[in-house]
Write an enzyme that holds these catalytic residues in place. Structure first.
Site, short mmCIF file in Angstrom:
data_model
loop_
_atom_site.label_atom_id
_atom_site.label_comp_id
_atom_site.label_asym_id
_atom_site.label_seq_id
_atom_site.Cartn_x
_atom_site.Cartn_y
_atom_site.Cartn_z
N HIS A 119 17.98 -1.45 8.36
CA HIS A 119 17.39 -0.58 7.36
C HIS A 119 17.91 0.84 7.59
O HIS A 119 18.23 1.22 8.70
CB HIS A 119 15.86 -0.61 7.52
CG HIS A 119 15.09 0.09 6.46
ND1 HIS A 119 14.95 1.46 6.42
CD2 HIS A 119 14.37 -0.39 5.40
CE1 HIS A 119 14.19 1.80 5.40
NE2 HIS A 119 13.82 0.70 4.76
N GLN A 198 9.18 -5.25 9.98
CA GLN A 198 9.01 -6.55 9.32
C GLN A 198 8.43 -7.62 10.24
O GLN A 198 7.94 -8.65 9.77
CB GLN A 198 10.35 -7.04 8.74
CG GLN A 198 10.94 -6.16 7.67
CD GLN A 198 10.05 -6.04 6.44
OE1 GLN A 198 9.30 -6.96 6.10
NE2 GLN A 198 10.12 -4.90 5.78
N LYS A 221 2.63 -2.12 5.98
CA LYS A 221 3.23 -3.45 5.82
C LYS A 221 2.36 -4.54 6.45
O LYS A 221 2.70 -5.72 6.38
CB LYS A 221 4.63 -3.48 6.42
CG LYS A 221 5.63 -2.55 5.72
CD LYS A 221 7.01 -2.67 6.33
CE LYS A 221 7.95 -1.61 5.81
NZ LYS A 221 8.27 -1.76 4.38
N CYS A 361 17.21 -0.38 0.88
CA CYS A 361 17.47 0.60 1.94
C CYS A 361 18.33 -0.02 3.05
O CYS A 361 18.10 0.21 4.24
CB CYS A 361 16.17 1.15 2.52
SG CYS A 361 15.19 2.07 1.34
#
Length: 406
Positions: A119, A198, A221, A361
């Protein structure tokens, strides 16, 4: 169990374009359950005061909740101490702070290893660190949709001072073997930095077992509020780092010409912090712990395993990354031949299905894959098999519409 939790997420109970909402953009931002919303509102209704500064009752209650949340984070990732947990604005801020420390370590000729899948938050700050120090940014590439471990072994050397990798790719979904990579990095004396944005929402995380030197992730997230994130660092390394911001709260003593800093973690938290955000993150961790992170992972991967072959079976669809569903942690990125991803995402939205379209991104990876953008469907604990079917049906309908066969 996971079917029943949908009622905890008020936002899911709505229609978009006269269709029931199917939210599949969780890799960008997850939704927030009612207990987390309640915890934030309870703070503002009952305890709204600044932390660490007052001796009155509200200030003491706010400080207690704020520091309890820090301990919840430490326990969630199995840190040795809450002193190793610094609250930040998010993963991007955490990674920027690490690269500012790196500038005090790096010299011309040193190398930083990152992968092509990173990212921008784990890429651009390293570019700037190299620009400031004369160090070299060295890329690791892929094999069969996952990190090429031979490439890593070949490029890791005594020149390597930092290795900075995503735990899980936000485009490919692949899981990097951080424990093994860290062991090899430490053998050459390099620091291991992990972008866990993530991974933290989906996997049980044990930073002690991983042995990484830094781990960064974001609250939004993982069912928490926006504007709150975490920087984990080993205590001895954090003690070497200078504060990044200066002002109130992070000081021990201020004299006319010089000042001294508080101990960890407070020397890094200048000014009034995101108190409500930290409390909300603590409540999100409580919610995830009640579900069980192993169960969250199992449920989400069952949805991925169900969806992936259905998606691959649609003529003209290209899925990016590994063919193995276990290397698509929580997400699947894909394109439909002849239709721009933004057009597909717009068409899916007409069907009430929210997905992401763009470069995510991660422009170097997108260019490496030979495309300009991609679609991404990302799943979380409140998603269902019905959501997966709605996605597939909407893709088929979109493809037929653009091909003029609808």
């Amino acid at each position: 169990m996971f079917e029943s939790i949908r009622s905890d997420f008020p936002i899911l109970n709505q229609q978009v374009n006269d269709e029931a909402l199917v939210y599949l953009d969780n890799a960008a931002t997850s939704q927030t359950p009612q207990p987390v919303l309640d915890a934030i509102m309870d703070y503002y209704h009952e305890d709204n005061a600044n932390v660490h500064r007052g001796v009155h009752t509200l200030a003491e209650r706010a400080t207690y909740k704020y520091e309890v949340s820090r301990q919840k984070v430490a326990d969630f990732i199995h840190a040795s101490s809450s002193r190793e947990i610094i609250f930040t604005r998010g993963t991007t801020t955490s990674l920027n702070w690490i690269t500012r420390f790196a500038r005090t370590v790096l010299q011309p000729g040193d190398q930083i290893l990152i992968s092509i899948m990173e990212h921008h938050a784990n890429l651009v700050p390293w570019q700037e660190a190299c620009r400031a120090t004369g160090a070299e940014l060295v890329y690791l590439y892929l094999k069969d949709g996952i990190l090429d471990l031979d490439d890593y072994q070949n490029k890791l050397s005594s020149k390597t001072k930092f290795v900075s990798l995503a735990h899980v790719s936000n485009v490919l979904g692949c899981l990097n073997p951080i424990k093994e990579l860290t062991e090899m990095a430490h053998q050459v004396g390099a620091y291991m930095v992990v972008d866990g944005a993530q991974a933290a929402p989906h996997l049980p995380i044990d930073v002690h077992e991983l042995d990484c030197d830094f781990y960064a992730f974001s609250g939004h997230k993982m069912m928490g509020p926006t504007g709150i994130g975490v920087l984990y660092g080993k205590e001895d390394i954090l003690n070497l780092m200078d504060p990044l911001e200066f002002g109130g709260e992070m000081i021990e003593f201020v004299h006319e010409q010089e000042s001294t800093w508080k101990e960890l973690p407070w020397k890094f938290e200048a000014g009034t912090p995101n108190i409500a955000g930290a409390i909300g993150l603590g409540a999100a961790i409580d919610y995830l712990n009640d579900l069980g992170m192993a169960s969250v992972h199992s449920h989400v991967q069952a949805l991925v395993t169900y969806t992936l072959p259905k998606l691959q079976a649609i003529e003209g669809v290209t899925v990016y990354g590994s063919k193995d569903p276990s290397n698509h942690i929580g997400l699947i990125s894909f394109n439909i031949e002849g239709i721009h991803p933004h057009d597909v995402a717009t068409a899916l939205d007409y069907e009430g299905v929210a997905v992401r379209a763009g470069h995510h991104c991660a422009q170097p990876l997108i260019h490496y894959l030979g495309i300009s953008s991609a679609l991404r469907a990302s799943f979380y604990a409140y998603n269902t098999y019905e959501d997966c079917d709605r996605l597939i049906d909407a893709i088929i309908k979109t493809k037929e519409f653009f091909n003029g066969t609808l």
